[in-house]
Scaffold this motif. Structure first.
Motif, PDB file in Angstrom:
ATOM      1  N   LYS A 138       0.992  -1.025   0.061  1.00  0.00           N
ATOM      2  CA  LYS A 138       0.048  -0.015  -0.071  1.00  0.00           C
ATOM      3  C   LYS A 138       0.890   1.393   0.071  1.00  0.00           C
ATOM      4  O   LYS A 138       1.936   1.176   0.831  1.00  0.00           O
ATOM      5  CB  LYS A 138      -0.959  -0.091   1.156  1.00  0.00           C
ATOM      6  CG  LYS A 138      -1.866   1.382   1.303  1.00  0.00           C
ATOM      7  CD  LYS A 138      -2.653   1.080   2.843  1.00  0.00           C
ATOM      8  CE  LYS A 138      -3.413   2.389   2.600  1.00  0.00           C
ATOM      9  NZ  LYS A 138      -4.240   2.350   4.112  1.00  0.00           N
ATOM     10  N   VAL A 139       0.589   2.297  -0.629  1.00  0.00           N
ATOM     11  CA  VAL A 139       1.272   3.598  -0.695  1.00  0.00           C
ATOM     12  C   VAL A 139       0.902   4.363   0.314  1.00  0.00           C
ATOM     13  O   VAL A 139      -0.281   4.722   0.555  1.00  0.00           O
ATOM     14  CB  VAL A 139       0.904   4.355  -2.169  1.00  0.00           C
ATOM     15  CG1 VAL A 139       1.596   5.661  -1.950  1.00  0.00           C
ATOM     16  CG2 VAL A 139       1.292   3.476  -3.463  1.00  0.00           C
ATOM     17  N   VAL A 140       2.036   4.485   1.036  1.00  0.00           N
ATOM     18  CA  VAL A 140       1.671   5.358   2.429  1.00  0.00           C
ATOM     19  C   VAL A 140       2.226   6.840   2.406  1.00  0.00           C
ATOM     20  O   VAL A 140       2.181   7.409   3.413  1.00  0.00           O
ATOM     21  CB  VAL A 140       2.349   4.525   3.819  1.00  0.00           C
ATOM     22  CG1 VAL A 140       1.584   3.186   4.006  1.00  0.00           C
ATOM     23  CG2 VAL A 140       3.777   4.098   3.267  1.00  0.00           C
ATOM     24  N   ALA A 141       3.277   6.973   1.520  1.00  0.00           N
ATOM     25  CA  ALA A 141       3.825   8.319   1.390  1.00  0.00           C
ATOM     26  C   ALA A 141       4.418   8.241   0.187  1.00  0.00           C
ATOM     27  O   ALA A 141       4.375   7.329  -0.735  1.00  0.00           O
ATOM     28  CB  ALA A 141       5.064   8.280   2.358  1.00  0.00           C
ATOM     29  N   ALA A 142       5.145   9.400  -0.218  1.00  0.00           N
ATOM     30  CA  ALA A 142       6.018   9.808  -1.360  1.00  0.00           C
ATOM     31  C   ALA A 142       7.169  10.741  -1.335  1.00  0.00           C
ATOM     32  O   ALA A 142       7.241  11.290  -0.313  1.00  0.00           O
ATOM     33  CB  ALA A 142       4.929  10.306  -2.755  1.00  0.00           C
ATOM     34  N   ILE A 143       8.027  10.199  -1.853  1.00  0.00           N
ATOM     35  CA  ILE A 143       9.123  11.051  -1.869  1.00  0.00           C
ATOM     36  C   ILE A 143       9.862  11.758  -3.230  1.00  0.00           C
ATOM     37  O   ILE A 143       9.313  11.300  -4.117  1.00  0.00           O
ATOM     38  CB  ILE A 143      10.523  10.175  -1.635  1.00  0.00           C
ATOM     39  CG1 ILE A 143      10.870   9.016  -2.245  1.00  0.00           C
ATOM     40  CG2 ILE A 143      10.364   9.692   0.102  1.00  0.00           C
ATOM     41  CD1 ILE A 143      12.184   8.126  -1.983  1.00  0.00           C
ATOM     42  N   SER A 144      10.298  12.866  -3.173  1.00  0.00           N
ATOM     43  CA  SER A 144      10.827  13.493  -4.234  1.00  0.00           C
ATOM     44  C   SER A 144      12.044  14.274  -4.406  1.00  0.00           C
ATOM     45  O   SER A 144      12.516  14.552  -3.220  1.00  0.00           O
ATOM     46  CB  SER A 144       9.658  14.742  -4.500  1.00  0.00           C
ATOM     47  OG  SER A 144       9.791  15.718  -3.531  1.00  0.00           O
ATOM     48  N   ILE A 145      12.505  14.579  -5.611  1.00  0.00           N
ATOM     49  CA  ILE A 145      13.865  15.072  -5.713  1.00  0.00           C
ATOM     50  C   ILE A 145      13.050  16.628  -6.653  1.00  0.00           C
ATOM     51  O   ILE A 145      12.691  16.400  -7.538  1.00  0.00           O
ATOM     52  CB  ILE A 145      14.616  14.410  -6.519  1.00  0.00           C
ATOM     53  CG1 ILE A 145      15.349  13.309  -5.730  1.00  0.00           C
ATOM     54  CG2 ILE A 145      16.031  15.426  -6.927  1.00  0.00           C
ATOM     55  CD1 ILE A 145      16.118  12.410  -6.574  1.00  0.00           C
ATOM     56  N   ASN A 146      13.923  17.729  -6.038  1.00  0.00           N
ATOM     57  CA  ASN A 146      13.270  18.680  -6.579  1.00  0.00           C
ATOM     58  C   ASN A 146      14.553  19.662  -7.133  1.00  0.00           C
ATOM     59  O   ASN A 146      15.587  19.603  -6.194  1.00  0.00           O
ATOM     60  CB  ASN A 146      12.291  19.926  -5.877  1.00  0.00           C
ATOM     61  CG  ASN A 146      11.173  19.009  -5.315  1.00  0.00           C
ATOM     62  OD1 ASN A 146      10.322  18.765  -6.437  1.00  0.00           O
ATOM     63  ND2 ASN A 146      11.037  18.575  -4.252  1.00  0.00           N
ATOM     64  N   THR A 147      14.353  20.371  -8.316  1.00  0.00           N
ATOM     65  CA  THR A 147      15.561  21.148  -8.787  1.00  0.00           C
ATOM     66  C   THR A 147      14.842  22.171  -9.556  1.00  0.00           C
ATOM     67  O   THR A 147      13.716  22.411  -9.589  1.00  0.00           O
ATOM     68  CB  THR A 147      16.654  19.914  -9.536  1.00  0.00           C
ATOM     69  OG1 THR A 147      17.546  20.957  -9.905  1.00  0.00           O
ATOM     70  CG2 THR A 147      15.755  19.661 -11.025  1.00  0.00           C
ATOM     71  N   ILE A 148      15.796  23.050 -10.031  1.00  0.00           N
ATOM     72  CA  ILE A 148      15.678  24.324 -10.780  1.00  0.00           C
ATOM     73  C   ILE A 148      14.992  23.890 -12.194  1.00  0.00           C
ATOM     74  O   ILE A 148      15.645  23.462 -12.969  1.00  0.00           O
ATOM     75  CB  ILE A 148      16.942  25.066 -11.016  1.00  0.00           C
ATOM     76  CG1 ILE A 148      17.239  25.523  -9.553  1.00  0.00           C
ATOM     77  CG2 ILE A 148      16.767  26.729 -11.709  1.00  0.00           C
ATOM     78  CD1 ILE A 148      18.705  26.340  -9.710  1.00  0.00           C
ATOM     79  N   SER A 149      13.835  24.525 -12.551  1.00  0.00           N
ATOM     80  CA  SER A 149      13.351  24.518 -13.860  1.00  0.00           C
ATOM     81  C   SER A 149      14.201  24.988 -14.881  1.00  0.00           C
ATOM     82  O   SER A 149      14.563  26.000 -14.726  1.00  0.00           O
ATOM     83  CB  SER A 149      11.840  25.003 -13.806  1.00  0.00           C
ATOM     84  OG  SER A 149      11.109  24.814 -15.055  1.00  0.00           O
TER      85      SER A 149
END
Length: 256
Positions: free
Chosen positions: A214-225
């Motif tokens: 079951k999906v309980v969370a999400a993780i991300s990587i963010n950078t400069i558009s």
């Protein structure tokens, strides 16, 4: 405020409404301000505040009331109850150090994401987002992943009822277009969002699952558009992102 039922305790609801009101900027409020925000009479708000002061969750300074450090425990109780949260901090720190970009973990709360962890990189200006910060789920990659993981009926209800606000020229606000994006996210196992919350920021996110899948969370990587497109982000970040999600998943197992 939720309507009463046989199992609904109005005083508890009022107490939490007052705590939430006190937590709004600028962090200190008069009785009248608390009563207005919490949608309570002055007399009721006064009783709630008197109780919270006695319990040391808030303090009075003249005509102003503010939360005390003890109130922080209310939020930490949720985080500490997450079986993966402690390990996720170390895992995301390792991911950020490896790739040199901002990383975050969030959960879904109805139509919004709530950050449970956020580790900004120096090269990206912080948007004043931290643990507990909320954003509309449709605006960011974390939210797209979490919405895509919803069962069909809750997802359809979200698409039919959510207010999809346009924040930038790129923001997807058409429900049918968003439905296609969520379906694609579900199929490919990641979400890519570029400039829909902030024109200068793009991000890629993957789900975090528990031992049952079951999906309980999400993780991300963010950078400069503008410095990277979806194909390049997928090639550069996706393997490390999925590895980190799997590492966190191991901490949700009964043995973990």
């Amino acid at each position: 405020m939720v309507k009463e039922s046989d199992g609904f305790v109005r005083s508890i609801a009022r107490g939490f409404a007052v705590v939430e009101a006190l937590g709004l900027p600028p962090g200190r409020h008069t009785l009248s301000e608390v009563a207005h925000v919490a949608e309570l009479s002055r007399a009721t708000a006064r009783r709630m505040l008197t109780t919270l002061v006695a319990l040391k969750y808030c303090e009075a300074d003249g005509r102003y009331f503010s939360l005390r450090p003890r109130a922080l425990g209310l939020g930490l109780s949720y985080l500490n109850a997450l079986p993966y949260w402690g390990y996720a901090q170390r895992a995301l720190e390792g991911l950020r150090n490896e790739i040199g970009e901002s990383c975050a973990l969030a959960v879904l709360d109805e139509t919004e994401i709530v950050y449970a962890l956020r580790l900004p990189a120096r090269r990206i200006l912080s948007a004043n987002l931290g643990v507990g910060s909320r954003l509309p789920a449709h605006l960011v990659s974390l939210g797209r992943v979490l919405l895509a993981a919803l069962p069909a009926e809750p997802r359809a209800h979200y698409l039919a009822t959510a207010e999809l606000k346009k924040v930038t020229p790129r923001t997807v606000i058409d429900a049918d277009a968003l439905a296609e994006q969520l379906q694609l996210t579900d199929e490919q196992g990641y979400a890519w969002v570029d400039g829909e919350l902030d024109p200068a920021i793009c991000g890629i996110a993957v789900p975090v699952r528990d031992h049952a899948g079951k999906v309980v969370a999400a993780i991300s990587i963010n950078t400069i558009s503008g410095t990277i497109d979806e194909a390049a982000a997928k090639a550069k970040f996706l393997v490390a992102l999925r590895r980190t999600a799997q590492d966190i998943r191991t901490q949700t197992s009964p043995a973990g």
